[in-house]
Write a protein that holds these residues in place. Structure first.
Motif, PDB file in Angstrom:
ATOM      1  N   ASN A 261     106.174  -5.490  -1.640  1.00 42.05           N
ATOM      2  CA  ASN A 261     106.836  -5.426  -0.334  1.00 42.05           C
ATOM      3  C   ASN A 261     106.240  -6.426   0.655  1.00 42.05           C
ATOM      4  O   ASN A 261     106.930  -6.924   1.548  1.00 42.05           O
ATOM      5  N   PRO A 271     109.558 -10.312   1.468  1.00 44.89           N
ATOM      6  CA  PRO A 271     108.778  -9.582   0.464  1.00 44.89           C
ATOM      7  C   PRO A 271     108.516 -10.463  -0.754  1.00 44.89           C
ATOM      8  O   PRO A 271     109.421 -11.180  -1.223  1.00 44.89           O
ATOM      9  N   GLN A 297     112.355  -3.467  -4.887  1.00 42.74           N
ATOM     10  CA  GLN A 297     113.029  -4.324  -3.924  1.00 42.74           C
ATOM     11  C   GLN A 297     114.442  -4.683  -4.376  1.00 42.74           C
ATOM     12  O   GLN A 297     115.034  -5.645  -3.881  1.00 42.74           O
TER      13      GLN A 297
END
Length: 461
Positions: A261, A271, A297
């Motif tokens: 992140n 990120p 993600q």
């Protein structure tokens, strides 16, 4: 010589010979001797057989380096075992197994078959070829190398123990390949599979930058297979690629890419990890993914083709939600009978999503989301779009992919104020039979729907 005289001589030998042999230092312990005399109507006397039966007690020789045990019954020998400080060899009259510096340490159990412990990559090939119980123990996978478990013997159990690590590799091959029938892949308590994603992360994922592995793990399993209790972290891109699998249950996994992140020096403020899907599923059937946490993600779960798939009791954090697609333009463009249920989606771009590719064909049929709790959704609470091109929306939908039979029920929670609670963008005539009941996502604004569900109490405002 008359027959009666011959008989007397032979009879005397029968009596005397055993006594002589009994006093012999060689035959003194032989036990017994049997002479069988059989009459014959033509010749008067016939010796049918003469046999000696021997028996001996087990003899044992012990020394500092070896132990040998043997027993004989018409001469039978048991397994010979030799032990030393550097190697172990087990052999029988029919099978020999050995361990060397390039093969896994093996043991044999009547109940579980042959077991191997793998501590070096060079041992993997021999272990998968001969063992049905494999322990991957603190394995360091070197660069330019795949941990190849793709041809496991039927019924094999693989246990990851300790920490499995991967050296940086400038290539686009997979890092772990798993395949087989009726296989079990489990993580021992405290075990970690660490993909060393930090070595690849640059904010671009599979879209560019440094060359990355195609997938971290590929899975092709059949029969009744199980993946359980694996703890996986820091994968470079696309954690699981599940393709051409059937009858497989995945349960109790933790996929933690939270370290990705934060931006790094190569990610330009984004990120560091990107395209880090938890589970990508294609051309698979009768698949269950349950009781698993995914922190990533990108898509928590994305089904691009296949049927009879259930995703339940998930916690999806930081990604793109529970998705169908993208669909179209691939070798298999049909997905049906998928259920997402009893799950939490939080801190994600989307909650429930269908995306199809622009100008392509395919079918999306009988898909259901039920009992989904969403929170802090940043883009769309519910998202159905038919306008994807090169991975992004164009704003102009096409209708080559038919979406029919979509059910959403008891989907509740919150979106960020900058998000849209609902966004539906269907091609002309390509969406039908949507049933939305008790769908209540709040907090967002400017909802947009060009297709209204045909049943239920849904309102897109």
């Amino acid at each position: 010589m008359p027959e009666i005289q011959l008989f007397k001589v032979l009879l005397a030998l029968v009596v005397v010979v055993p006594r002589v042999l009994a006093q012999s230092p060689i035959f003194g312990q032989v036990g017994s001797m049997h002479c069988v005399v059989q009459g014959n109507s033509t010749h008067g006397i016939k010796f049918r057989s003469f046999s000696v039966e021997t028996s001996s007690s087990t003899s044992t020789t012990k020394s500092s380096t070896s132990t040998t045990k043997s027993s004989t019954s018409t001469t039978k020998s048991s397994t010979t075992t030799t032990k030393s400080s550097t190697s172990t060899t087990k052999s029988s009259t029919t099978t020999t197994k050995s361990s060397t510096t390039t093969t896994a340490t093996t043991t044999t159990s009547a109940s579980s078959g042959t077991a191997c412990t793998v501590t070096a990559i060079a041992q993997v090939s021999s272990a998968t070829a001969s063992c049905t119980s494999i322990v991957i123990s603190n394995l360091a996978v070197p660069s330019s190398t795949t941990l190849n478990l793709s041809k496991l013997k039927t019924g094999t159990t693989v246990t990851f123990e300790g920490k499995t690590t991967f050296a940086f590799t400038d290539w686009d091959s997979d890092l772990i390949d798993i395949g087989g029938e009726d296989i079990t892949i489990i993580g021992a308590p405290g075990s970690i599979i660490d993909g060393n994603g930090q070595a690849w992360w640059d904010g671009q994922g599979s879209n560019g930058g440094v060359t990355k592995p195609d997938h971290f793990i590929t899975l092709k399993s059949t029969g009744t297979s199980l993946l359980q209790n694996l703890h996986i972290q820091n994968w470079p891109v696309h954690c699981f690629d599940i393709t051409s699998s059937s009858g497989t249950t995945i349960t109790g996994l933790t996929l933690d890419n939270s370290a990705g992140n934060a931006p790094n020096a190569a990610s330009g403020g984004l990120p560091a990890a990107h395209n880090s899907d938890g589970f990508d599923v294609s051309s698979s059937t009768n698949l269950i993914i349950t009781s698993t946490t995914v922190i990533n993600q990108d898509d928590c779960v994305a089904v691009t083709s296949g049927n009879n798939i259930t995703v339940s009791n998930m916690v999806c954090d930081g990604g793109h939600g529970l998705s169908i697609g993208s669909i179209g333009g691939k070798s298999n463009n049909d997905v049906s009978d998928v259920l997402f249920t009893n799950s939490i989606v939080r801190n994600s771009q989307n909650g429930a999503r269908i995306k199809t590719n622009s100008g392509t064909t395919g079918t999306v049929t009988n898909i259901e989301w039920s009992n989904i709790q969403v929170s802090n959704i940043s883009i769309y609470g519910i998202d159905i779009q038919q306008d994807y091109l090169n991975g992004g929306p164009t704003g102009t939908p096409t209708n080559g992919v038919i979406i029919n039979g979509i059910t959403m029920s008891n989907i509740t929670g919150t979106a960020a104020s900058s998000a849209q609670n609902y966004f539906i963008l269907c091609g002309s005539g390509s969406c039908s039979n949507f049933d939305f009941v008790n769908v209540a996502i709040t907090g967002g604004s400017d909802d947009s729907c060009n297709f209204t569900p045909t049943s239920g109490n849904f309102k897109c405002t």
